[in-house]
Design a protein around this motif. Structure first.
Motif, PDB file in Angstrom:
ATOM      1  N   GLU A 188      17.386  11.236   1.764  1.00  0.00           N
ATOM      2  CA  GLU A 188      17.893  11.029   0.392  1.00  0.00           C
ATOM      3  C   GLU A 188      17.342   9.769  -0.267  1.00  0.00           C
ATOM      4  O   GLU A 188      17.405   9.625  -1.471  1.00  0.00           O
ATOM      5  N   ASN A 189      16.765   8.865   0.530  1.00  0.00           N
ATOM      6  CA  ASN A 189      16.432   7.554  -0.051  1.00  0.00           C
ATOM      7  C   ASN A 189      14.942   7.237  -0.068  1.00  0.00           C
ATOM      8  O   ASN A 189      14.559   6.085  -0.164  1.00  0.00           O
ATOM      9  N   LEU A 190      14.083   8.262   0.058  1.00  0.00           N
ATOM     10  CA  LEU A 190      12.641   7.977   0.107  1.00  0.00           C
ATOM     11  C   LEU A 190      11.923   8.410  -1.165  1.00  0.00           C
ATOM     12  O   LEU A 190      12.201   9.474  -1.717  1.00  0.00           O
ATOM     13  N   ILE A 191      10.995   7.564  -1.613  1.00  0.00           N
ATOM     14  CA  ILE A 191      10.177   7.873  -2.787  1.00  0.00           C
ATOM     15  C   ILE A 191       8.699   7.818  -2.388  1.00  0.00           C
ATOM     16  O   ILE A 191       8.357   7.209  -1.384  1.00  0.00           O
ATOM     17  N   TYR A 192       7.840   8.437  -3.203  1.00  0.00           N
ATOM     18  CA  TYR A 192       6.398   8.388  -2.917  1.00  0.00           C
ATOM     19  C   TYR A 192       5.606   8.632  -4.192  1.00  0.00           C
ATOM     20  O   TYR A 192       6.126   9.169  -5.169  1.00  0.00           O
ATOM     21  N   ARG A 193       4.345   8.219  -4.161  1.00  0.00           N
ATOM     22  CA  ARG A 193       3.440   8.500  -5.277  1.00  0.00           C
ATOM     23  C   ARG A 193       2.932   9.932  -5.150  1.00  0.00           C
ATOM     24  O   ARG A 193       2.714  10.423  -4.053  1.00  0.00           O
ATOM     25  N   THR A 194       2.705  10.580  -6.318  1.00  0.00           N
ATOM     26  CA  THR A 194       2.249  11.979  -6.263  1.00  0.00           C
ATOM     27  C   THR A 194       0.753  12.084  -6.548  1.00  0.00           C
ATOM     28  O   THR A 194       0.212  13.172  -6.608  1.00  0.00           O
ATOM     29  N   ASP A 195       0.081  10.917  -6.708  1.00  0.00           N
ATOM     30  CA  ASP A 195      -1.326  10.981  -7.143  1.00  0.00           C
ATOM     31  C   ASP A 195      -2.290  10.291  -6.178  1.00  0.00           C
ATOM     32  O   ASP A 195      -3.345   9.816  -6.606  1.00  0.00           O
ATOM     33  N   ILE A 196      -1.932  10.229  -4.897  1.00  0.00           N
ATOM     34  CA  ILE A 196      -2.857   9.584  -3.946  1.00  0.00           C
ATOM     35  C   ILE A 196      -4.165  10.397  -3.904  1.00  0.00           C
ATOM     36  O   ILE A 196      -4.139  11.617  -3.796  1.00  0.00           O
ATOM     37  N   GLY A 197      -5.269   9.694  -4.018  1.00  0.00           N
ATOM     38  CA  GLY A 197      -6.576  10.364  -3.977  1.00  0.00           C
ATOM     39  C   GLY A 197      -6.996  10.996  -5.282  1.00  0.00           C
ATOM     40  O   GLY A 197      -8.077  11.587  -5.373  1.00  0.00           O
ATOM     41  N   ALA A 198      -6.148  10.885  -6.313  1.00  0.00           N
ATOM     42  CA  ALA A 198      -6.421  11.609  -7.571  1.00  0.00           C
ATOM     43  C   ALA A 198      -7.799  11.292  -8.161  1.00  0.00           C
ATOM     44  O   ALA A 198      -8.479  12.171  -8.669  1.00  0.00           O
ATOM     45  N   LYS A 199      -8.215  10.011  -8.049  1.00  0.00           N
ATOM     46  CA  LYS A 199      -9.505   9.633  -8.650  1.00  0.00           C
ATOM     47  C   LYS A 199     -10.677  10.359  -7.997  1.00  0.00           C
ATOM     48  O   LYS A 199     -11.713  10.546  -8.591  1.00  0.00           O
ATOM     49  N   SER A 200     -10.497  10.720  -6.725  1.00  0.00           N
ATOM     50  CA  SER A 200     -11.583  11.370  -6.001  1.00  0.00           C
ATOM     51  C   SER A 200     -11.537  12.883  -6.094  1.00  0.00           C
ATOM     52  O   SER A 200     -12.471  13.563  -5.690  1.00  0.00           O
ATOM     53  N   VAL A 201     -10.424  13.420  -6.593  1.00  0.00           N
ATOM     54  CA  VAL A 201     -10.276  14.872  -6.668  1.00  0.00           C
ATOM     55  C   VAL A 201     -10.947  15.368  -7.938  1.00  0.00           C
ATOM     56  O   VAL A 201     -10.702  14.848  -9.016  1.00  0.00           O
ATOM     57  N   LYS A 202     -11.802  16.405  -7.787  1.00  0.00           N
ATOM     58  CA  LYS A 202     -12.482  16.939  -8.982  1.00  0.00           C
ATOM     59  C   LYS A 202     -11.466  17.676  -9.849  1.00  0.00           C
ATOM     60  O   LYS A 202     -10.683  18.466  -9.343  1.00  0.00           O
ATOM     61  N   LYS A 203     -11.493  17.378 -11.166  1.00  0.00           N
ATOM     62  CA  LYS A 203     -10.514  18.022 -12.053  1.00  0.00           C
ATOM     63  C   LYS A 203     -10.985  19.421 -12.400  1.00  0.00           C
ATOM     64  O   LYS A 203     -12.168  19.686 -12.467  1.00  0.00           O
ATOM     65  N   GLY A 263       0.846  -1.206   0.000  1.00  0.00           N
ATOM     66  CA  GLY A 263       0.000   0.000   0.000  1.00  0.00           C
ATOM     67  C   GLY A 263       0.878   1.251   0.000  1.00  0.00           C
ATOM     68  O   GLY A 263       1.755   1.388   0.831  1.00  0.00           O
ATOM     69  N   MET A 264       0.658   2.133  -0.970  1.00  0.00           N
ATOM     70  CA  MET A 264       1.498   3.330  -1.115  1.00  0.00           C
ATOM     71  C   MET A 264       0.771   4.612  -0.720  1.00  0.00           C
ATOM     72  O   MET A 264       1.352   5.702  -0.756  1.00  0.00           O
ATOM     73  N   GLY A 265      -0.495   4.495  -0.367  1.00  0.00           N
ATOM     74  CA  GLY A 265      -1.243   5.685   0.023  1.00  0.00           C
ATOM     75  C   GLY A 265      -2.691   5.307   0.212  1.00  0.00           C
ATOM     76  O   GLY A 265      -3.131   4.246  -0.248  1.00  0.00           O
ATOM     77  N   VAL A 266      -3.440   6.190   0.868  1.00  0.00           N
ATOM     78  CA  VAL A 266      -4.795   5.814   1.266  1.00  0.00           C
ATOM     79  C   VAL A 266      -5.553   7.081   1.628  1.00  0.00           C
ATOM     80  O   VAL A 266      -4.938   8.086   1.975  1.00  0.00           O
ATOM     81  N   TYR A 267      -6.875   7.039   1.523  1.00  0.00           N
ATOM     82  CA  TYR A 267      -7.661   8.180   2.005  1.00  0.00           C
ATOM     83  C   TYR A 267      -9.030   7.706   2.481  1.00  0.00           C
ATOM     84  O   TYR A 267      -9.486   6.627   2.112  1.00  0.00           O
ATOM     85  N   SER A 268      -9.637   8.544   3.299  1.00  0.00           N
ATOM     86  CA  SER A 268     -10.948   8.213   3.867  1.00  0.00           C
ATOM     87  C   SER A 268     -11.683   9.498   4.235  1.00  0.00           C
ATOM     88  O   SER A 268     -11.053  10.409   4.762  1.00  0.00           O
ATOM     89  N   PRO A 269     -13.001   9.588   3.998  1.00  0.00           N
ATOM     90  CA  PRO A 269     -13.830   8.627   3.268  1.00  0.00           C
ATOM     91  C   PRO A 269     -13.567   8.697   1.759  1.00  0.00           C
ATOM     92  O   PRO A 269     -12.662   9.399   1.328  1.00  0.00           O
ATOM     93  N   VAL A 270     -14.404   7.973   0.989  1.00  0.00           N
ATOM     94  CA  VAL A 270     -14.158   7.825  -0.446  1.00  0.00           C
ATOM     95  C   VAL A 270     -15.366   8.370  -1.217  1.00  0.00           C
ATOM     96  O   VAL A 270     -16.370   7.676  -1.370  1.00  0.00           O
ATOM     97  N   PRO A 271     -15.293   9.621  -1.688  1.00  0.00           N
ATOM     98  CA  PRO A 271     -16.480  10.241  -2.303  1.00  0.00           C
ATOM     99  C   PRO A 271     -16.971   9.539  -3.563  1.00  0.00           C
ATOM    100  O   PRO A 271     -18.154   9.655  -3.894  1.00  0.00           O
TER     101      PRO A 271
END
Ligand code: AMP
Ligand code: GLY
Length: 415
Positions: free
Chosen positions: A400-415, A225-233
């Motif tokens: 220096e050694n950490l990576i992350y996703r930049t799009d957590i929650g993207a599907k729920s965010v209104k464009k 799991g690389m990211g998470v959000y709650s609730p889920v609109p």
């Protein structure tokens, strides 16, 4: 109350965070915990799988309640070990935990109690499995029924891939002698629905959405799991209500009917199909990283909820209306080979809870110590605001050694 939490990741950190805020707490211990948990609890150096040592410690410290984090403790029988003692374990017995640990058991319960799930058949024999596969459409899902080091689920997009998976599991017996489930592929948004359960009492929590793939746009390998959000609109209230009634309540009731009474956190992994929500799996413990964004939303006293449940008393639970979004910072190379011992700074600059997943402290300095290292949250009145705040908090962390996703929650965010 004196409480002992078992485990050492982000989920256990989130559990310690809410237990420590309870007005019922006297002493809180965590075995083996992590540097982040030290803020709320006494860390003890006992292997949680050494039940004898856990029992001795619990008697000595007059522990009232044990909360196991991972399914490993349930599968090894932590709840069974304490049956008949004065110490409560908020987790199912080994037998009831099969709802997670045996896919065939879970499917049988779902079939018998009319819980919506993917169509399936179970096989021990390779040739029969191939015959069935020949009649089915692709994509199709092949699941090994047993421990397979995270490789037990293959979503096959070609016939060859499906045949190959069956060969590995049933002919080569690469993971052992377990059977295989061939299951219909379900299409739709995934979401996690969890509930506090004691026998037939089911108290649902807000839903969450995990992001299992390593890279943006759901690309790359599967991870923890690389990211998470709650609730889920993007999942409607009607769907959630339907799932509470037709999945969670039916499962709890079915388990009681089968004399497999369940106490603990029941986790439904669901897919919102065009025919409504369907189960892909049950877990017998809190989701991780779901715990890290659901538990901060809890306004009711956590220990009061557990205490009431264990006495079969139901009281209303209150959650705040805010959105929480969590971004996982992982070591470069994860989920494959990665290095540890990289210095981390800036964690005190974040303004909403930050949970340690794999860190260690040496001489008051923090270092990476695992594949997934930190989960940084952001809170907001909208999912957009929670996302913005989470990424502001992420930017404060230096390593220096950490990576992350930049799009957590993207599907729920209104464009
Ligand atoms: P795991 O977490 O290893 O059990 O992997 C399960 C993942 O496989 C889920 O998160 C889904 O993305 C996918 N999956 C499992 N069963 C199905 C199914 N019947 N239809 C579609 N995807 C599935
Ligand atoms: N987030 C998935 C799990 O806890 O199994």
């Amino acid at each position: 109350m004196n409480v002992l939490i078992l485990g050492q990741g982000g989920r256990e950190h989130a559990l310690a965070y809410v237990v420590s805020k309870s007005k019922l707490i006297n002493s809180l211990f965590v075995a083996k915990g992590n540097p982040g948990i030290k803020e709320y609890a006494t860390i003890i150096d006992i292997d949680p799988l050494d039940f004898k040592a856990i029992m001795e410690f619990s008697l000595q410290e007059e522990i009232h309640l044990i909360i196991p984090g991972s399914e490993v403790y349930l599968e090894n029988g932590i709840a069974d070990y304490f049956l008949g003692s004065n110490i409560s374990v908020f987790g199912p017995t080994k037998k009831s935990a099969q709802i997670e640990t045996s896919k065939a058991f879970a499917k049988e319960i779902m079939k018998k109690y009319d819980i919506p799930t993917a169509e399936y058949q179970i096989f021990d024999n390779y040739n029969e499995a191939i015959k069935y596969l020949d009649k089915k459409e692709i994509p199709i899902v092949i699941k090994y029924d047993g421990l397979a080091a995270g490789k037990g689920v293959v979503v096959a997009t070609t016939k060859d891939e499906a045949v190959n998976a069956l060969k590995i599991m049933l002919e080569d017996k690469k993971y052992g002698n377990g059977s295989v489930i061939i299951e219909e592929f379900l299409e739709g948004e995934e979401f996690s629905l969890m509930a506090f359960v004691h026998d037939e009492i089911v108290i649902p929590m807000p839903i969450a959405q995990d992001h299992k793939r390593l890279l943006d746009n759901d690309l790359g390998p599967n991870t923890g799991g690389m990211g998470v959000y709650s609730p889920v609109p993007i999942i409607s209230k009607e769907s959630v209500d339907y799932a509470v009634l037709n999945v969670m309540k039916k499962a709890a009731k079915g388990l009681v009917k089968e004399k497999y009474n369940f106490t603990g956190f029941l986790y439904g992994g669901l897919i919102q199909t065009i025919d409504g929500p369907k189960v892909i799996e049950f877990n017998a413990r809190f989701g991780d990283p779901e715990a890290e964004v659901i538990l901060p939303k809890l306004k009711t006293d956590f220990l009061e909820i557990i205490n009431n449940l264990l006495h079969s008393t139901v009281k209303e639970i209150v959650w705040d209306n805010d959105y929480y979004l969590g971004v996982v910072l992982a070591s470069k190379g994860y989920p494959n080979k990665y290095s540890i011992n990289h210095k981390i700074s800036g964690i005190n600059k974040t303004d909403s809870p930050l949970f340690h997943m794999g860190t260690k402290m040496i001489d008051k300095e923090l270092f990476t110590n695992g594949g997934r290292v930190l989960l940084v949250t952001g809170k907001g009145k909208t999912i957009e605001e929670a996302k913005e705040n989470a990424y502001i908090n992420v930017k404060n962390i230096e390593c220096e050694n950490l990576i992350y996703r930049t799009d957590i929650g993207a599907k729920s965010v209104k464009k």
